[in-house]
Design a protein around this motif. Sequence first.
Motif, PDB file in Angstrom:
ATOM      1  N   VAL A 156       0.844  -1.189   0.000  1.00 45.09           N
ATOM      2  CA  VAL A 156       0.000   0.000   0.000  1.00 45.09           C
ATOM      3  C   VAL A 156       0.880   1.239   0.000  1.00 45.09           C
ATOM      4  CG1 VAL A 156      -1.783   1.271   1.244  1.00 45.09           C
ATOM      5  CG2 VAL A 156      -1.825  -1.219   1.200  1.00 45.09           C
ATOM      6  N   GLY A 157       0.557   2.202  -0.858  1.00 45.23           N
ATOM      7  CA  GLY A 157       1.311   3.440  -0.895  1.00 45.23           C
ATOM      8  C   GLY A 157       0.913   4.380   0.228  1.00 45.23           C
ATOM      9  N   SER A 158       1.768   5.344   0.503  1.00 45.17           N
ATOM     10  CA  SER A 158       1.485   6.315   1.554  1.00 45.17           C
ATOM     11  C   SER A 158       0.464   7.325   1.070  1.00 45.17           C
ATOM     12  CB  SER A 158       2.768   7.026   1.978  1.00 45.17           C
ATOM     13  OG  SER A 158       3.319   7.737   0.881  1.00 45.17           O
ATOM     14  N   SER A 159      -0.216   7.945   2.030  1.00 48.50           N
ATOM     15  CA  SER A 159      -1.266   8.894   1.684  1.00 48.50           C
ATOM     16  C   SER A 159      -1.616   9.698   2.921  1.00 48.50           C
ATOM     17  CB  SER A 159      -2.501   8.143   1.177  1.00 48.50           C
ATOM     18  OG  SER A 159      -3.440   9.006   0.609  1.00 48.50           O
ATOM     19  N   THR A 160      -2.021  10.930   2.747  1.00 52.78           N
ATOM     20  CA  THR A 160      -2.501  11.745   3.856  1.00 52.78           C
ATOM     21  C   THR A 160      -3.915  12.190   3.560  1.00 52.78           C
ATOM     22  OG1 THR A 160      -1.669  13.821   2.939  1.00 52.78           O
ATOM     23  CG2 THR A 160      -0.161  12.569   4.350  1.00 52.78           C
ATOM     24  N   VAL A 161      -4.577  12.728   4.583  1.00 56.26           N
ATOM     25  CA  VAL A 161      -5.967  13.122   4.411  1.00 56.26           C
ATOM     26  C   VAL A 161      -6.099  14.198   3.344  1.00 56.26           C
ATOM     27  CG1 VAL A 161      -7.966  14.140   5.549  1.00 56.26           C
ATOM     28  CG2 VAL A 161      -6.562  12.483   6.769  1.00 56.26           C
ATOM     29  N   GLY A 162      -5.254  15.223   3.420  1.00 54.66           N
ATOM     30  CA  GLY A 162      -5.384  16.341   2.494  1.00 54.66           C
ATOM     31  C   GLY A 162      -4.871  16.059   1.103  1.00 54.66           C
ATOM     32  N   THR A 163      -3.875  15.193   0.986  1.00 47.84           N
ATOM     33  CA  THR A 163      -3.302  14.861  -0.323  1.00 47.84           C
ATOM     34  C   THR A 163      -3.350  13.354  -0.523  1.00 47.84           C
ATOM     35  OG1 THR A 163      -1.093  14.808   0.671  1.00 47.84           O
ATOM     36  CG2 THR A 163      -1.807  16.889  -0.354  1.00 47.84           C
ATOM     37  N   PRO A 164      -4.526  12.826  -0.773  1.00 52.00           N
ATOM     38  CA  PRO A 164      -4.664  11.372  -0.948  1.00 52.00           C
ATOM     39  C   PRO A 164      -3.980  10.896  -2.219  1.00 52.00           C
ATOM     40  CG  PRO A 164      -6.717  12.473  -1.493  1.00 52.00           C
ATOM     41  CD  PRO A 164      -5.823  13.524  -0.902  1.00 52.00           C
ATOM     42  N   ASN A 165      -3.480   9.690  -2.164  1.00 51.44           N
ATOM     43  CA  ASN A 165      -2.866   9.067  -3.341  1.00 51.44           C
ATOM     44  C   ASN A 165      -3.980   8.565  -4.248  1.00 51.44           C
ATOM     45  OD1 ASN A 165      -1.470   7.469  -5.184  1.00 51.44           O
ATOM     46  ND2 ASN A 165       0.015   6.785  -3.651  1.00 51.44           N
ATOM     47  N   VAL A 166      -4.094   9.154  -5.434  1.00 54.51           N
ATOM     48  CA  VAL A 166      -5.180   8.786  -6.354  1.00 54.51           C
ATOM     49  C   VAL A 166      -4.624   8.217  -7.648  1.00 54.51           C
ATOM     50  CG1 VAL A 166      -6.828  10.410  -5.381  1.00 54.51           C
ATOM     51  CG2 VAL A 166      -5.298  11.157  -7.216  1.00 54.51           C
ATOM     52  N   THR A 167      -3.389   7.696  -7.603  1.00 56.86           N
ATOM     53  CA  THR A 167      -2.761   7.089  -8.775  1.00 56.86           C
ATOM     54  C   THR A 167      -2.671   5.580  -8.571  1.00 56.86           C
ATOM     55  OG1 THR A 167      -0.497   7.165  -7.917  1.00 56.86           O
ATOM     56  CG2 THR A 167      -1.365   9.190  -8.917  1.00 56.86           C
ATOM     57  N   THR A 168      -2.035   4.903  -9.510  1.00 54.98           N
ATOM     58  CA  THR A 168      -1.829   3.461  -9.356  1.00 54.98           C
ATOM     59  C   THR A 168      -0.903   3.157  -8.184  1.00 54.98           C
ATOM     60  OG1 THR A 168      -0.034   3.576 -10.983  1.00 54.98           O
ATOM     61  CG2 THR A 168      -2.219   2.926 -11.788  1.00 54.98           C
ATOM     62  N   GLY A 169      -0.268   4.197  -7.622  1.00 55.45           N
ATOM     63  CA  GLY A 169       0.562   4.011  -6.440  1.00 55.45           C
ATOM     64  C   GLY A 169      -0.214   3.599  -5.208  1.00 55.45           C
TER      65      GLY A 169
END
Length: 683
Positions: A156-169
């Motif tokens: 699973v890729g990293s992600s934050t609330v404000g800048t969610p990961n919305v790519t294949t990452g």
Amino acid sequence: MPAPPALGEGSVDLSVGADNRGRNLLGMYGSGQASASARNQYTILRVYARAGETIQMGSSAMQLTGGEDNIRVYPPGTGFASSTDPTARAAFPGDPVFASHVFDCNVDHAGTGRIATRAEELAGPGPGSWTPCEFVAPADGIYPIVMYPSNSSGPVGSSTVGTPNVTTGQRAGISIWDVTVRDTGGVVQPGRLFSNRLSLWASAPGFPVGIAPNTAAYLYTPSGYQYRIDFFDHRGELWQLAGNDRGVVDAATGERLFASFQWGLNDSDTSNTLVHTEAVAPHLSQPDTAQDSNYPIFLREPDPVAVGGPEGLASTRGFATAPLAPSDALSGLSFSGAAGEPGGTARGAGGTIGFSSPAQMEGLDYTVEIDLDQSGTFGDGSDVVDDSGELSSGGNSFAWDGRTADGAMPECGTYPYRVRSTLAEVHLTMSDVESSDGTQIERLSLPGDPALGDPFAASYDDIDPYKGTAVTNASPSAVEGGTSGPTFHGWTGSSGNVDFVDTWMRLPELVAAGALEVRCAQEPVDPPPETPVGPPPGVPVGPPPARAPDAGRARQRARLVLRKRVDRSRVRAGSRVTFAIRARNHSRGVARRVRVCDRLPAGLVVVRATPRGRLAGGSYCWKVRRLPGRSSKSLRLTVSVLPGVGGRILNRAVVTSANARPATARRAIRVVGEWVRGGGVTG
């Protein structure tokens, strides 16, 4: 915590707070995941919809080139057990069950369902935001939904609330997802979405303290009670959340441990072998079915129609539509003698204690106690104590044989008796939780009922029951009936890594009490004395007759009771069922030559027994040379339901002893369908 948005239900409820907080991603891990602890830890979403209502769906994984992205809807009643091993979860996403959908977003509503930004997540589906994939429910029911990620076998890729990961990452996690229900007039119907088990990925332990998401969820129990759960600064990776009435249990007996437990070494262990096998939390790994034993976890306060509506939780899983107050649980208590006499019985004849209980308490244990030594205390001396009963909505009865626990007839008089039970308690179990600043559990139902106590009361014990050391905390700790809230059952660092962490909420004991009378017939008038007849004078008197060999032992009779549990009451042909049997000696004397036999009905075959016994004459039997007073023996039998078997199967066990009366225990299972190779289930 900010107020929920007007539209949208899903990740927006799990990922709240400051923009730099770690995001809770929906874990959709497949069998190819490198980490053993992550394999097939996917989440099945379930949503209640009425006929003609529209289910709107979307995720940040949709419409990504080269990904596995999709969203599929399945018919009500679909279970996600493996097609080759019904006791295991289906391998995601390749098991045939995942091909049994009734709606496919990429096929039936192509080009929709893409949520690309945090702003769209907050706004929800509709004009000016994102275009949902829409499915119109053809009938009332609970529809399972599966979100497909971009790569179910990757990390699973990293992600934050404000800048969610919305790519294949995003890979095996989905950072944004939404399921919204609208009625035929287009009005949003919140509180329809739930899961039997959530698998999430929050921020890693390396994130600074204070920036992880504060997550909230709602638990609904079969007794109709609602709980709100808040997790403060929760930072688990690959963490799972589920609730039921048992929590962490002994692996051999299935008995509740009321404790947390370490089950492995670390997440990087790819052997897929549990290091510590004494305890398990089976509800975290069992197949996700429509008749799942877990309590549903809602992301918003449950909509009453999801419980009580046509084909809702009440009709499909027997849930109460309103909380059962303690005063309403046990009713109609009465005693009748062996000849039907109300309130009393002839000395030595015994009788029956009867009472009623509601359908929502079906299968819960109850205990009957009779104060036969009239000490004012139940359970001591020669009192009768039987805890083998299980509640039935069709009426409950306990047959008393008219004897004390020691086998003697009580003197004539009045004796108090009572029946005890409890509403199903809540065990909130998590695995692989890393670290947390605490948990708050609030009972929303009947908060003012004094019998229920503090609505924030909860308990936990972090001491491993087998090793005597703490699991999640730096020093051993236990809380019984503490007040939950920030720092309650909190831990730091990665001390909760690869642990089963159990927190439970007990509801008060339910008691119905009465008194029964043991009656004696009028004493006969003594006849006039007669001249004694004896041997002629001078004839020596012989020795007294020899005492029967067992006369002394008769005064040491034991009293055995038998309890039986089953891990699942509704199964499919081809699956396995485990019965947990416990024989208990309720007397002070030793029970000798004890034998426990489980008679196997047609259609059940033995797979495994703990400890090993012997199959003879259609019964599986264990021998116990002696069972000391006030002790018990636990046994476990796993059977397989043969293909072609259907309907209700009653399984009966009996315990016998050289110096105790036989006792029996029964448990029924219902076979509701049959597994078909490569094609899911029928029936």
